[in-house]
Design a protein around this motif. Structure first.
Motif, short mmCIF file in Angstrom:
data_model
loop_
_atom_site.label_atom_id
_atom_site.label_comp_id
_atom_site.label_asym_id
_atom_site.label_seq_id
_atom_site.Cartn_x
_atom_site.Cartn_y
_atom_site.Cartn_z
N HIS A 177 105.26 26.18 36.22
CA HIS A 177 104.36 26.59 35.13
C HIS A 177 103.77 27.99 35.35
N PHE A 178 104.58 28.91 35.88
CA PHE A 178 104.10 30.27 36.13
C PHE A 178 104.11 31.10 34.85
N VAL A 179 103.12 31.97 34.76
CA VAL A 179 103.12 33.03 33.75
C VAL A 179 103.54 34.28 34.52
N GLN A 180 104.66 34.86 34.12
CA GLN A 180 105.19 36.04 34.80
C GLN A 180 105.29 37.18 33.81
N MET A 181 105.30 38.41 34.32
CA MET A 181 105.31 39.56 33.44
C MET A 181 106.22 40.65 33.99
N THR A 182 107.00 41.23 33.11
CA THR A 182 107.73 42.45 33.44
C THR A 182 106.75 43.60 33.21
N THR A 183 106.49 44.38 34.25
CA THR A 183 105.49 45.44 34.18
C THR A 183 106.04 46.68 33.48
N THR A 184 105.15 47.60 33.19
CA THR A 184 105.57 48.85 32.54
C THR A 184 106.53 49.64 33.42
N LEU A 185 106.49 49.41 34.73
CA LEU A 185 107.39 50.10 35.66
C LEU A 185 108.70 49.35 35.87
N GLY A 186 108.85 48.18 35.22
CA GLY A 186 110.09 47.43 35.32
C GLY A 186 110.10 46.37 36.41
N GLY A 187 109.02 46.25 37.16
CA GLY A 187 108.93 45.20 38.17
C GLY A 187 108.49 43.88 37.54
N ARG A 188 108.43 42.84 38.36
CA ARG A 188 107.95 41.53 37.90
C ARG A 188 106.74 41.14 38.72
N ARG A 189 105.78 40.51 38.07
CA ARG A 189 104.62 39.99 38.79
C ARG A 189 104.16 38.70 38.15
N VAL A 190 103.52 37.88 38.96
CA VAL A 190 102.91 36.66 38.46
C VAL A 190 101.55 37.02 37.87
N VAL A 191 101.30 36.56 36.68
CA VAL A 191 99.99 36.71 36.06
C VAL A 191 99.24 35.43 36.40
N ASP A 192 98.51 35.49 37.48
CA ASP A 192 97.92 34.30 38.08
C ASP A 192 96.58 33.96 37.45
N TRP A 193 96.08 32.80 37.84
CA TRP A 193 94.73 32.40 37.46
C TRP A 193 93.74 33.37 38.07
N LEU A 194 92.70 33.68 37.35
CA LEU A 194 91.65 34.54 37.86
C LEU A 194 90.84 33.78 38.90
N THR A 195 90.61 34.41 40.03
CA THR A 195 89.75 33.79 41.04
C THR A 195 88.37 34.43 40.92
N GLY A 196 87.37 33.60 40.73
CA GLY A 196 86.02 34.11 40.53
C GLY A 196 85.83 34.57 39.10
N ASP A 197 84.71 35.20 38.83
CA ASP A 197 84.41 35.69 37.50
C ASP A 197 84.63 37.19 37.47
N GLN A 198 85.50 37.63 36.55
CA GLN A 198 85.69 39.06 36.40
C GLN A 198 84.48 39.68 35.70
N LEU A 199 83.96 38.97 34.72
CA LEU A 199 82.81 39.45 33.95
C LEU A 199 81.78 38.34 33.83
N PRO A 200 80.51 38.70 33.68
CA PRO A 200 79.53 37.65 33.39
C PRO A 200 79.82 37.08 32.00
N ARG A 201 79.46 35.82 31.80
CA ARG A 201 79.70 35.19 30.50
C ARG A 201 78.94 35.92 29.41
N ILE A 202 79.60 36.06 28.27
CA ILE A 202 79.01 36.74 27.14
C ILE A 202 78.23 35.77 26.27
N CYS A 203 78.78 34.58 26.09
CA CYS A 203 78.11 33.59 25.23
C CYS A 203 78.23 32.21 25.85
#
Length: 159
Positions: A133-159
Protein backbone atom coordinates in the motif's frame (compact mmCIF):
# COMPACT_ATOMS: atom_id res chain seq x y z
CA UNK A 1 0.35 28.54 4.23
CA UNK A 2 -1.87 31.63 3.85
CA UNK A 3 -3.39 31.14 7.30
CA UNK A 4 -0.05 30.30 8.92
CA UNK A 5 1.62 33.37 7.40
CA UNK A 6 -1.12 35.63 8.81
CA UNK A 7 -1.11 33.95 12.21
CA UNK A 8 2.69 34.12 12.52
CA UNK A 9 2.97 37.62 10.94
CA UNK A 10 5.13 36.35 8.09
CA UNK A 11 5.44 38.54 5.03
CA UNK A 12 6.47 37.40 1.58
CA UNK A 13 7.23 39.42 -1.54
CA UNK A 14 4.15 37.91 -3.15
CA UNK A 15 0.65 37.52 -1.77
CA UNK A 16 -0.34 34.01 -0.72
CA UNK A 17 -4.08 33.55 -0.91
CA UNK A 18 -6.15 31.01 0.99
CA UNK A 19 -7.48 28.12 -1.09
CA UNK A 20 -10.51 27.62 1.16
CA UNK A 21 -13.70 27.36 -0.93
CA UNK A 22 -16.99 25.46 -1.10
CA UNK A 23 -16.73 22.38 -3.31
CA UNK A 24 -20.36 21.44 -3.95
CA UNK A 25 -20.51 22.81 -7.51
CA UNK A 26 -17.27 21.08 -8.43
CA UNK A 27 -18.54 17.82 -6.94
CA UNK A 28 -21.78 18.26 -8.90
CA UNK A 29 -19.78 18.55 -12.13
CA UNK A 30 -17.78 15.48 -11.16
CA UNK A 31 -20.89 13.40 -10.51
CA UNK A 32 -22.45 14.50 -13.81
CA UNK A 33 -19.30 13.52 -15.72
CA UNK A 34 -18.59 10.33 -13.77
CA UNK A 35 -21.34 8.72 -11.72
CA UNK A 36 -18.97 5.75 -11.11
CA UNK A 37 -16.63 7.73 -8.86
CA UNK A 38 -14.57 5.47 -6.59
CA UNK A 39 -13.23 7.87 -3.93
CA UNK A 40 -13.71 11.54 -3.16
CA UNK A 41 -11.79 13.27 -0.37
CA UNK A 42 -10.62 16.71 0.62
CA UNK A 43 -6.95 16.94 1.65
CA UNK A 44 -7.44 19.31 4.59
CA UNK A 45 -5.77 17.25 7.30
CA UNK A 46 -2.23 16.30 6.31
CA UNK A 47 -2.48 17.48 2.73
CA UNK A 48 -2.26 15.38 -0.40
CA UNK A 49 0.36 12.94 0.89
CA UNK A 50 -1.45 11.94 4.07
CA UNK A 51 -4.82 11.70 2.33
CA UNK A 52 -3.44 9.43 -0.41
CA UNK A 53 -1.72 7.23 2.18
CA UNK A 54 -5.03 6.90 4.04
CA UNK A 55 -6.86 5.96 0.83
CA UNK A 56 -4.16 3.46 -0.20
CA UNK A 57 -4.21 1.74 3.18
CA UNK A 58 -8.01 1.70 3.51
CA UNK A 59 -8.48 0.44 -0.06
CA UNK A 60 -5.62 -2.08 -0.09
CA UNK A 61 -3.90 -0.53 -3.12
CA UNK A 62 -0.80 1.48 -3.99
CA UNK A 63 -0.50 4.81 -5.76
CA UNK A 64 1.99 6.04 -8.31
CA UNK A 65 2.26 9.84 -8.62
CA UNK A 66 4.00 12.17 -11.07
CA UNK A 67 5.45 15.14 -9.18
CA UNK A 68 5.47 17.32 -12.31
CA UNK A 69 1.70 16.91 -12.65
CA UNK A 70 0.85 18.05 -9.11
CA UNK A 71 -0.36 21.67 -9.29
CA UNK A 72 1.41 23.73 -6.62
CA UNK A 73 1.32 27.49 -7.12
CA UNK A 74 4.81 28.97 -7.46
CA UNK A 75 4.35 31.35 -4.52
CA UNK A 76 3.23 28.48 -2.27
CA UNK A 77 6.18 26.32 -3.35
CA UNK A 78 8.56 29.21 -2.62
CA UNK A 79 7.03 29.89 0.80
CA UNK A 80 7.17 26.20 1.68
CA UNK A 81 10.81 26.02 0.64
CA UNK A 82 11.60 29.09 2.74
CA UNK A 83 9.79 27.61 5.76
CA UNK A 84 11.21 24.10 5.33
CA UNK A 85 7.80 22.58 4.58
CA UNK A 86 6.87 19.94 2.03
CA UNK A 87 3.83 21.21 0.07
CA UNK A 88 2.55 17.63 -0.26
CA UNK A 89 1.70 17.68 3.47
CA UNK A 90 0.21 21.18 3.68
CA UNK A 91 -3.55 21.46 4.28
CA UNK A 92 -5.65 22.26 1.21
CA UNK A 93 -9.13 23.34 2.24
CA UNK A 94 -10.58 24.22 -1.16
CA UNK A 95 -9.30 21.23 -3.11
CA UNK A 96 -10.43 17.67 -3.63
CA UNK A 97 -8.98 14.34 -4.61
CA UNK A 98 -11.11 12.24 -6.94
CA UNK A 99 -10.28 8.67 -7.84
CA UNK A 100 -12.26 7.61 -10.88
CA UNK A 101 -12.04 4.77 -13.39
CA UNK A 102 -9.20 5.45 -15.85
CA UNK A 103 -11.60 5.56 -18.79
CA UNK A 104 -13.51 8.44 -17.14
CA UNK A 105 -10.48 10.55 -16.17
CA UNK A 106 -10.46 12.77 -19.28
CA UNK A 107 -14.19 13.52 -18.94
CA UNK A 108 -13.74 14.38 -15.27
CA UNK A 109 -10.83 16.72 -16.02
CA UNK A 110 -12.85 18.43 -18.75
CA UNK A 111 -15.78 18.88 -16.34
CA UNK A 112 -13.53 20.22 -13.58
CA UNK A 113 -11.83 22.70 -15.88
CA UNK A 114 -15.15 24.37 -16.73
CA UNK A 115 -15.30 25.71 -13.15
CA UNK A 116 -13.01 28.37 -11.65
CA UNK A 117 -12.14 26.06 -8.72
CA UNK A 118 -11.17 23.27 -11.10
CA UNK A 119 -9.23 25.22 -13.72
CA UNK A 120 -5.93 23.72 -12.48
CA UNK A 121 -7.27 20.19 -12.09
CA UNK A 122 -4.71 17.57 -13.04
CA UNK A 123 -4.33 13.85 -13.41
CA UNK A 124 -1.49 13.33 -10.95
CA UNK A 125 -1.19 9.56 -10.85
CA UNK A 126 -2.71 6.12 -10.97
CA UNK A 127 -3.86 3.48 -8.53
CA UNK A 128 -1.64 0.39 -8.57
CA UNK A 129 -1.66 -3.10 -7.18
CA UNK A 130 0.68 -3.05 -4.20
CA UNK A 131 0.40 -5.39 -1.21
CA UNK A 132 2.40 -2.88 0.86
CA UNK A 133 0.00 0.00 0.00
CA UNK A 134 2.83 2.43 -0.80
CA UNK A 135 2.31 5.85 -2.32
CA UNK A 136 5.27 6.39 -4.63
CA UNK A 137 6.21 9.32 -6.81
CA UNK A 138 8.34 9.95 -9.86
CA UNK A 139 10.18 13.17 -8.97
CA UNK A 140 10.83 16.14 -11.21
CA UNK A 141 14.39 14.83 -11.61
CA UNK A 142 13.15 11.43 -12.79
CA UNK A 143 13.92 9.50 -9.60
CA UNK A 144 11.42 7.56 -7.49
CA UNK A 145 10.58 8.13 -3.86
CA UNK A 146 8.08 6.88 -1.34
CA UNK A 147 5.60 9.54 -0.26
CA UNK A 148 5.43 8.32 3.29
CA UNK A 149 3.21 9.09 6.24
CA UNK A 150 4.12 12.33 7.96
CA UNK A 151 5.85 11.78 11.27
CA UNK A 152 4.87 14.44 13.79
CA UNK A 153 3.02 17.62 12.92
CA UNK A 154 4.32 19.66 10.03
CA UNK A 155 2.01 22.53 10.92
CA UNK A 156 -0.13 23.41 13.92
CA UNK A 157 -3.80 22.59 13.38
CA UNK A 158 -5.74 25.32 11.65
CA UNK A 159 -9.23 24.28 12.70
Amino acid sequence: VAIMSKRENLEFDTEILSDSAPLHRLVGALLAACPRIRVLRDPTRGGLATTLNEIARQSGVGMSLDERAIPVRAEVAAACEFLGLDPLYVANEGKLIAIVPAEDADAVLAAFRTHPQGEHAARIGVVTEDPDHFVQMTTTLGGRRVVDWLTGDQLPRIC
